[in-house]
Design a protein around this motif. Structure first.
Motif, short mmCIF file in Angstrom:
data_model
loop_
_atom_site.label_atom_id
_atom_site.label_comp_id
_atom_site.label_asym_id
_atom_site.label_seq_id
_atom_site.Cartn_x
_atom_site.Cartn_y
_atom_site.Cartn_z
N TYR A 294 -3.10 8.62 9.93
CA TYR A 294 -4.43 8.10 9.69
C TYR A 294 -4.47 6.57 9.60
N VAL A 295 -3.50 5.97 8.89
CA VAL A 295 -3.59 4.52 8.65
C VAL A 295 -2.42 3.72 9.22
N GLY A 296 -1.40 4.39 9.75
CA GLY A 296 -0.28 3.67 10.34
C GLY A 296 0.79 3.31 9.32
N GLU A 297 1.98 2.95 9.82
CA GLU A 297 3.13 2.75 8.95
C GLU A 297 2.95 1.59 7.98
N GLU A 298 2.44 0.46 8.43
CA GLU A 298 2.33 -0.70 7.55
C GLU A 298 1.42 -0.42 6.36
N ARG A 299 0.25 0.15 6.63
CA ARG A 299 -0.67 0.42 5.53
C ARG A 299 -0.14 1.53 4.62
N ALA A 300 0.49 2.55 5.23
CA ALA A 300 1.03 3.64 4.41
C ALA A 300 2.17 3.16 3.52
N GLU A 301 3.05 2.32 4.07
CA GLU A 301 4.20 1.84 3.31
C GLU A 301 3.80 0.93 2.15
N ASN A 302 2.68 0.24 2.27
CA ASN A 302 2.28 -0.73 1.25
C ASN A 302 1.17 -0.21 0.34
N ALA A 303 0.98 1.09 0.34
CA ALA A 303 -0.08 1.68 -0.50
C ALA A 303 0.32 1.68 -1.97
N TYR A 304 -0.66 1.80 -2.83
CA TYR A 304 -0.51 1.94 -4.28
C TYR A 304 0.26 0.78 -4.93
N PRO A 305 -0.19 -0.46 -4.76
CA PRO A 305 0.48 -1.57 -5.46
C PRO A 305 0.27 -1.47 -6.96
N VAL A 306 1.27 -1.93 -7.72
CA VAL A 306 1.16 -1.99 -9.18
C VAL A 306 1.64 -3.37 -9.66
N LYS A 307 2.86 -3.73 -9.31
CA LYS A 307 3.43 -5.01 -9.75
C LYS A 307 2.56 -6.18 -9.32
N SER A 308 1.99 -6.11 -8.13
CA SER A 308 1.17 -7.22 -7.63
C SER A 308 0.01 -7.51 -8.56
N PHE A 309 -0.57 -6.46 -9.15
CA PHE A 309 -1.67 -6.66 -10.09
C PHE A 309 -1.18 -7.33 -11.37
N PHE A 310 -0.05 -6.86 -11.90
CA PHE A 310 0.52 -7.49 -13.09
C PHE A 310 0.84 -8.96 -12.80
N ASP A 311 1.49 -9.23 -11.66
CA ASP A 311 1.87 -10.60 -11.32
C ASP A 311 0.67 -11.52 -11.18
N ALA A 312 -0.46 -10.96 -10.74
CA ALA A 312 -1.68 -11.76 -10.56
C ALA A 312 -2.40 -12.02 -11.87
N GLY A 313 -1.96 -11.37 -12.94
CA GLY A 313 -2.60 -11.56 -14.24
C GLY A 313 -3.74 -10.60 -14.51
N ALA A 314 -3.84 -9.53 -13.71
CA ALA A 314 -4.90 -8.55 -13.90
C ALA A 314 -4.57 -7.62 -15.07
N ASN A 315 -5.59 -7.00 -15.63
CA ASN A 315 -5.39 -6.00 -16.67
C ASN A 315 -5.16 -4.67 -15.98
N VAL A 316 -3.95 -4.13 -16.09
CA VAL A 316 -3.56 -2.91 -15.39
C VAL A 316 -3.53 -1.73 -16.35
N VAL A 317 -4.18 -0.64 -15.95
CA VAL A 317 -4.13 0.59 -16.73
C VAL A 317 -3.71 1.74 -15.82
N TYR A 318 -3.01 2.71 -16.40
CA TYR A 318 -2.54 3.88 -15.65
C TYR A 318 -3.50 5.05 -15.82
N HIS A 319 -3.60 5.82 -14.76
CA HIS A 319 -4.37 7.06 -14.84
C HIS A 319 -3.67 8.13 -14.03
N THR A 320 -4.06 9.39 -14.29
CA THR A 320 -3.52 10.51 -13.52
C THR A 320 -4.59 11.19 -12.68
N ASP A 321 -5.86 11.04 -13.08
CA ASP A 321 -6.99 11.72 -12.43
C ASP A 321 -6.90 13.24 -12.60
#
Length: 542
Positions: free
Chosen positions: A412-439
């Motif tokens: 559906y989205v190709g290798e590059e987009r699939a491989e880089n999905a679900y960032p977490v550290k990038s948000f922390f590094d940017a100074g964002a407020n990160v929260v976890y969920h399970t849905d």
């Protein structure tokens, strides 16, 4: 005033000024003291109950940042609906459902959840073979698609009118131009909205889910769409609040449909519900809506085309710029936040743009709006989460490559987009407020230890290294703990009462048999809940 209870153990406070302690004193449901055992004992007398948890580790109560308690309870109630999660293909799903129908004859409607979307699409004929007299409604694992029989199409009026309204991206049709029984997004949520509810049954489901969350070490949760599963859910919560049975502190986003034509009036109606119904254990804090669907259903909204469908970017739900700006400004004027389902980078972009404009219109806001799921995120948008103080609601448990879904993602989205999905550290590094969920139960995997493990390893305990996705997006264990404690409390404007073990805060605690920070990571991945504590009282004990 002597303590009611004294808890002893390996205490991780999540308070930077005093990160570790030996003892916690509790008085009237609040933390009276955190520190050394010697001082704590001086605050006790013969009436103080001493709970010595030995080498087990005590944490602030873990908090689930986005889930669906009503849906969880109904799925966990084995007499209410069938759970198809043990199946691996359409034929196995049918067999599981057949067994459920055989054991529960005479129901006016059969419901199930847990089918996974793959290349082979489900059809109404497969379910008609089980029963043609009553509706059958099966929700996909992610909740964004449904598989129904012919009777359900008839009863819920899903025919040419539905095709005209939602299109064939959401109402799939066969060679004859008629619905096949495979639905996504709009018609799925429409059917859920008209299924006759039962507030007493809903209250039962909420109690089942409450016990389940306690058993997993959670002490609070965000109900992401109060009316999403059951349109009378508010009545069910009221039943539990009035009876004193609701103890899982539940923070709520009340649903606004993407087709709403009067946003200010809808937001005002939610604000009125806040004033009438909010209490200690139940708090409507804002609005929940959807901007897109999910990648696996071909409905996530992307900035660039799907690889397998040139010219197609997905299904846009509430996405119009002016409408979103009005939503954010109306919520701000009523003292609420906005919590939005955003899977694709296109959905994320339109919301960030709207929040930015709303902030210019309203001046300084402290809404702590939230964008949830964040599967495909444009790198240039990540810093905007920090700049606009938008909560990054992420799911480390979704990061590993799923054996059923990853091939579909690639297509559906190709290798590059699939491989880089679900960032977490990038948000922390940017100074964002990160929260976890399970849905949960939209996603069936819910585990504090697994969340800590996948945060660091980007794979599941015991899983192969080939499952690792975007290995540079790993985070520390302490960051994972923040994302399930202090950061969630901040998102809910409850940082003065919850999120860390400090004097004066509510005595909500989660106890596990490992130290998530110092123990070997493989031991962390298999950690078990020892007990869960609400207002200083043990509500679950393994």
């Amino acid at each position: 005033m002597k303590a009611d209870k004294l808890y002893l153990g390996n205490i991780i406070t999540m308070d930077e000024r005093k990160p570790r302690a030996e003892a916690i004193c509790v008085k009237d449901g609040l933390i009276q003291y955190v520190g050394s055992e010697a001082i704590a004992r001086s605050l006790c007398d013969g009436k103080t109950e001493v709970i010595d948890l030995g080498n087990n580790s005590i944490y602030p109560g873990f908090m689930e940042a986005h889930c669906h308690p009503m849906g969880a309870g109904k799925l966990l109630d084995k007499d209410s609906m069938a759970d198809l999660s043990a199946g691996t293909d359409l034929e196995e799903y049918v067999e599981i459902l057949k067994d459920f129908i055989d054991k529960h004859p005479g129901m006016v409607r059969y419901s199930a959840s847990g089918f996974m979307e793959r290349d082979v699409q489900p059809t109404k004929e497969m379910l008609d073979a089980l029963n043609v007299d009553v509706p059958i409604f099966i929700s996909s694992v992610d909740g964004h698609s449904a598989w129904v029989n012919s009777k359900a199409l008839e009863v819920f009026n899903i025919g040419q009118n539905a095709i005209d309204e939602w299109g064939t991206d959401q109402v799939r049709v066969g060679a004859d131009g008629k619905p096949t029984g495979y639905l996504s997004e709009g018609p799925v949520f429409y059917i859920r909205s008209i299924i006759p509810p039962d507030p007493e049954q809903g209250a039962k489901a909420l109690l089942i889910s409450q016990d389940f969350f306690f058993s997993k070490g959670y002490t609070a949760a965000y109900d992401a769409g109060l009316e999403l599963i059951d349109k009378t859910a508010l009545e069910s919560y009221d039943i539990l609040c009035k009876s004193g049975k609701l103890k899982l502190r539940t923070y709520v986003g009340s649903l606004i449909d993407e087709n709403c034509t009067d946003i200010p009036a809808a937001v005002k109606a939610i604000a009125d519900k806040m004033k009438e119904h909010n209490s200690e254990y139940f708090k409507i804090i804002g609005v929940k809506t959807f901007t897109d669907g999910v990648i696996e259903a071909h409905t996530g909204l992307l900035l660039d085309d799907y690889n397998d469908a040139p010219g197609y970017k997905g299904v846009a739900r509430m996405h119009e710029h002016d409408k979103l700006v009005q939503l954010y400004t109306s919520a701000a004027e009523n003292g609420m936040n906005v919590h939005v389902h955003t899977v694709g980078d296109g959905a994320i972009r339109v919301n960030l743009d709207a929040i930015e404009e709303a902030a210019r219109e309203c001046g300084k806001m402290d809404q702590r709006n939230a964008l949830a799921h964040l599967q495909q995120v444009a790198k240039e948008d990540i810093k905007r989460f920090a700049d606009l103080n938008v909560m990054s609601v992420v799911a480390p448990l979704w990061a590993p490559k799923h054996p059923d879904y990853y091939a579909q993602e690639l297509a559906y989205v190709g290798e590059e987009r699939a491989e880089n999905a679900y960032p977490v550290k990038s948000f922390f590094d940017a100074g964002a407020n990160v929260v976890y969920h399970t849905d949960f139960p939209v996603s069936p995997k819910i585990s504090v230890p697994n969340a800590v493990y996948t945060g660091e390893k980007r794979k599941y305990p015991g899983g192969p290294d080939s499952a690792v996705r975007a290995a540079d997006e790993f985070v520390s264990r302490y960051q994972s703990l923040l994302a399930m404690t202090k950061n969630v409390a901040y998102m809910w404007h409850e940082e003065d009462r919850l999120g860390s073990l400090e004097c004066g805060k509510i005595a909500n605690m989660s106890v596990f048999n490992v130290d998530f920070i110092t123990d070997d990571i493989e031991k962390v991945g298999t950690a078990e809940v020892v007990c869960t504590i609400i207002d200083g009282e043990i509500v679950y004990k393994a």
